[in-house]
Scaffold this motif. Structure first.
Motif, PDB file in Angstrom:
ATOM      1  N   ALA A 168      68.373  28.197  61.557  1.00 27.40           N
ATOM      2  CA  ALA A 168      69.081  29.329  60.958  1.00 27.40           C
ATOM      3  C   ALA A 168      69.720  28.922  59.635  1.00 27.40           C
ATOM      4  CB  ALA A 168      70.130  29.856  61.929  1.00 27.40           C
ATOM      5  N   ALA A 169      70.374  27.761  59.613  1.00 20.01           N
ATOM      6  CA  ALA A 169      71.013  27.291  58.392  1.00 20.01           C
ATOM      7  C   ALA A 169      69.992  27.024  57.293  1.00 20.01           C
ATOM      8  CB  ALA A 169      71.818  26.026  58.686  1.00 20.01           C
ATOM      9  N   GLU A 170      68.868  26.413  57.657  1.00 18.67           N
ATOM     10  CA  GLU A 170      67.824  26.124  56.671  1.00 18.67           C
ATOM     11  C   GLU A 170      67.270  27.404  56.063  1.00 18.67           C
ATOM     12  OE1 GLU A 170      63.384  24.044  56.548  1.00 18.67           O
ATOM     13  OE2 GLU A 170      64.830  23.431  58.078  1.00 18.67           O
ATOM     14  N   ALA A 171      67.230  28.471  56.856  1.00 20.28           N
ATOM     15  CA  ALA A 171      66.660  29.737  56.394  1.00 20.28           C
ATOM     16  C   ALA A 171      67.652  30.592  55.610  1.00 20.28           C
ATOM     17  CB  ALA A 171      66.144  30.529  57.596  1.00 20.28           C
ATOM     18  N   GLY A 172      68.897  30.157  55.536  1.00 16.68           N
ATOM     19  CA  GLY A 172      69.872  30.916  54.772  1.00 16.68           C
ATOM     20  C   GLY A 172      70.761  31.819  55.588  1.00 16.68           C
ATOM     21  N   LEU A 173      70.807  31.599  56.903  1.00 17.01           N
ATOM     22  CA  LEU A 173      71.711  32.351  57.763  1.00 17.01           C
ATOM     23  C   LEU A 173      72.925  31.477  58.075  1.00 17.01           C
ATOM     24  CD1 LEU A 173      69.146  33.912  60.264  1.00 17.01           C
ATOM     25  CD2 LEU A 173      70.277  35.062  58.345  1.00 17.01           C
ATOM     26  N   ARG A 174      74.112  32.044  58.000  1.00 16.28           N
ATOM     27  CA  ARG A 174      75.333  31.272  58.235  1.00 16.28           C
ATOM     28  C   ARG A 174      76.038  31.762  59.496  1.00 16.28           C
ATOM     29  NH1 ARG A 174      79.630  34.469  56.425  1.00 16.28           N
ATOM     30  NH2 ARG A 174      79.015  36.202  55.064  1.00 16.28           N
ATOM     31  N   ASP A 175      76.960  30.953  59.963  1.00 14.14           N
ATOM     32  CA  ASP A 175      77.791  31.300  61.118  1.00 14.14           C
ATOM     33  C   ASP A 175      76.955  31.619  62.352  1.00 14.14           C
ATOM     34  OD1 ASP A 175      80.009  31.055  59.425  1.00 14.14           O
ATOM     35  OD2 ASP A 175      79.944  33.183  58.890  1.00 14.14           O
ATOM     36  N   PHE A 176      75.848  30.901  62.531  1.00 13.59           N
ATOM     37  CA  PHE A 176      75.023  31.123  63.726  1.00 13.59           C
ATOM     38  C   PHE A 176      75.833  30.770  64.966  1.00 13.59           C
ATOM     39  CE2 PHE A 176      72.210  29.714  67.092  1.00 13.59           C
ATOM     40  CZ  PHE A 176      71.266  30.727  67.128  1.00 13.59           C
ATOM     41  N   ALA A 177      75.798  31.643  65.959  1.00 15.10           N
ATOM     42  CA  ALA A 177      76.579  31.411  67.182  1.00 15.10           C
ATOM     43  C   ALA A 177      75.871  32.032  68.378  1.00 15.10           C
ATOM     44  CB  ALA A 177      77.977  32.008  67.040  1.00 15.10           C
ATOM     45  N   TRP A 178      76.052  31.400  69.543  1.00 17.61           N
ATOM     46  CA  TRP A 178      75.584  31.948  70.816  1.00 17.61           C
ATOM     47  C   TRP A 178      76.698  32.809  71.407  1.00 17.61           C
ATOM     48  CZ3 TRP A 178      70.575  31.128  71.536  1.00 17.61           C
ATOM     49  CH2 TRP A 178      69.988  30.003  70.968  1.00 17.61           C
ATOM     50  N   ILE A 179      76.339  33.965  71.945  1.00 22.30           N
ATOM     51  CA  ILE A 179      77.315  34.917  72.458  1.00 22.30           C
ATOM     52  C   ILE A 179      77.044  35.161  73.942  1.00 22.30           C
ATOM     53  CG2 ILE A 179      78.342  37.204  72.187  1.00 22.30           C
ATOM     54  CD1 ILE A 179      78.613  35.381  69.727  1.00 22.30           C
ATOM     55  N   PRO A 180      77.972  34.776  74.829  1.00 23.25           N
ATOM     56  CA  PRO A 180      77.765  35.024  76.267  1.00 23.25           C
ATOM     57  C   PRO A 180      77.656  36.521  76.554  1.00 23.25           C
ATOM     58  CG  PRO A 180      79.594  33.506  75.896  1.00 23.25           C
ATOM     59  CD  PRO A 180      79.254  34.087  74.560  1.00 23.25           C
ATOM     60  N   LEU A 181      76.819  36.861  77.520  1.00 19.76           N
ATOM     61  CA  LEU A 181      76.680  38.250  77.930  1.00 19.76           C
ATOM     62  C   LEU A 181      77.821  38.645  78.868  1.00 19.76           C
ATOM     63  CD1 LEU A 181      72.858  38.608  78.650  1.00 19.76           C
ATOM     64  CD2 LEU A 181      74.087  38.778  76.477  1.00 19.76           C
ATOM     65  N   THR A 182      78.064  39.930  78.955  1.00 18.73           N
ATOM     66  CA  THR A 182      79.021  40.482  79.909  1.00 18.73           C
ATOM     67  C   THR A 182      78.358  41.638  80.642  1.00 18.73           C
ATOM     68  OG1 THR A 182      79.949  42.026  78.284  1.00 18.73           O
ATOM     69  CG2 THR A 182      80.993  39.854  78.460  1.00 18.73           C
ATOM     70  N   VAL A 183      78.954  42.076  81.728  1.00 21.10           N
ATOM     71  CA  VAL A 183      78.471  43.239  82.468  1.00 21.10           C
ATOM     72  C   VAL A 183      79.460  44.379  82.258  1.00 21.10           C
ATOM     73  CG1 VAL A 183      77.866  44.181  84.737  1.00 21.10           C
ATOM     74  CG2 VAL A 183      77.344  41.796  84.189  1.00 21.10           C
ATOM     75  N   SER A 184      78.952  45.553  81.949  1.00 19.99           N
ATOM     76  CA  SER A 184      79.820  46.707  81.756  1.00 19.99           C
ATOM     77  C   SER A 184      80.500  47.083  83.067  1.00 19.99           C
ATOM     78  CB  SER A 184      79.002  47.899  81.259  1.00 19.99           C
ATOM     79  OG  SER A 184      78.099  48.330  82.263  1.00 19.99           O
ATOM     80  N   SER A 185      81.565  47.841  82.970  1.00 20.96           N
ATOM     81  CA  SER A 185      82.248  48.313  84.180  1.00 20.96           C
ATOM     82  C   SER A 185      81.305  49.154  85.032  1.00 20.96           C
ATOM     83  CB  SER A 185      83.496  49.105  83.804  1.00 20.96           C
ATOM     84  OG  SER A 185      83.168  50.206  82.971  1.00 20.96           O
ATOM     85  N   GLU A 186      80.434  49.917  84.386  1.00 27.49           N
ATOM     86  CA  GLU A 186      79.459  50.711  85.143  1.00 27.49           C
ATOM     87  C   GLU A 186      78.496  49.814  85.906  1.00 27.49           C
ATOM     88  OE1 GLU A 186      80.854  53.092  81.630  1.00 27.49           O
ATOM     89  OE2 GLU A 186      80.098  51.041  81.919  1.00 27.49           O
ATOM     90  N   GLY A 187      78.098  48.704  85.258  1.00 34.84           N
ATOM     91  CA  GLY A 187      77.195  47.767  85.916  1.00 34.84           C
ATOM     92  C   GLY A 187      77.840  47.065  87.095  1.00 34.84           C
ATOM     93  N   ARG A 188      79.120  46.752  86.974  1.00 30.48           N
ATOM     94  CA  ARG A 188      79.823  46.122  88.095  1.00 30.48           C
ATOM     95  C   ARG A 188      80.029  47.103  89.243  1.00 30.48           C
ATOM     96  NH1 ARG A 188      81.470  41.094  87.185  1.00 30.48           N
ATOM     97  NH2 ARG A 188      81.665  40.359  85.029  1.00 30.48           N
ATOM     98  N   ASP A 189      80.353  48.353  88.904  1.00 30.92           N
ATOM     99  CA  ASP A 189      80.612  49.347  89.940  1.00 30.92           C
ATOM    100  C   ASP A 189      79.354  49.725  90.714  1.00 30.92           C
ATOM    101  OD1 ASP A 189      83.235  49.374  89.161  1.00 30.92           O
ATOM    102  OD2 ASP A 189      83.087  51.221  87.975  1.00 30.92           O
TER     103      ASP A 189
END
Length: 206
Positions: free
Chosen positions: A162-183
């Motif tokens: 990502a950095a080599e291609a010119g993208l900055r601040d690359f980060a992995w983002i954990p998923l969450t489950v919506s309240s509807e999905g939990r219910d």
């Protein structure tokens, strides 16, 4: 918004129904784009589509947001991953954002079977290394199974590409489950998924 490599346009249409004033969907498959265009004809939303290989994509327009759901995990070599990331960077306006979903490359192979109860599991080589295939299996509601082949590259390789291609601040983002999905499921249903999540979000900026 630009939606890269999501086949028949499901995400493209969701983006258009949401906040997007204009959405272009791109996929390498003529058949997938035909299905997307058929859906647009059946329910016109104003989505546009184009058949193209994302790896060497170069468009005349630029976008505020580029979306890539399970796109980058098709790269089997670092150079291919850089090509994908460079195409994303070319398509973004300065300050524009990339968001995506990906196989979680931080999960070790011994945990690839942990999510089978959700109808999803993975297999790979005994001694997984850079470029090795990861086969992802999905069990459909009718009991049939679908297999999708992707590739392993380390989280460090993703960040470097990502950095080599010119993208900055690359980060992995954990998923969450919506309240509807939990219910919708018994208490604790999602616990096994989040112990070893096999899917993860990602983001970067130009």
């Amino acid at each position: 918004m630009l939606d890269l490599g999501y086949g028949e346009g499901t995400n493209t249409r969701l983006l258009k129904k949401g906040a997007a004033a204009d959405v272009l969907g791109v996929d390498i498959s003529h058949e997938m784009i035909r299905l997307a265009e058929d859906a647009e004809k059946a329910e016109p939303l104003g989505c546009r589509y184009r058949v193209a290989d994302v790896a060497d994509l170069s468009l005349e327009e630029s976008f505020d947001l580029v979306v890539g759901a399970f796109l980058l995990n098709h790269a089997s070599k670092r150079v291919d991953l850089v090509d994908f990331c460079a195409a994303i960077a070319r398509a973004l306006k300065p300050g524009g954002r990339f968001v995506g979903l990906n196989l979680n490359m931080a999960i070790e192979p011994e945990h690839y079977d942990d999510c089978r109860k959700y109808g999803r599991w993975q297999t790979t080589t005994a001694e997984r290394k850079e470029g090795d295939m990861i086969s992802v299996f999905h069990r459909n509601p009718d009991g049939s199974e679908m297999r999708l082949d992707n590739y392993y590259l380390s989280p460090e390789t993703y960040a470097a590409a990502a950095a080599e291609a010119g993208l900055r601040d690359f980060a992995w983002i954990p998923l969450t489950v919506s309240s509807e999905g939990r219910d919708a499921f018994p208490s604790g249903y999602w616990d096994d998924f989040f112990k070893t999540p096999q899917v993860v979000g990602m983001e970067a900026r130009k």
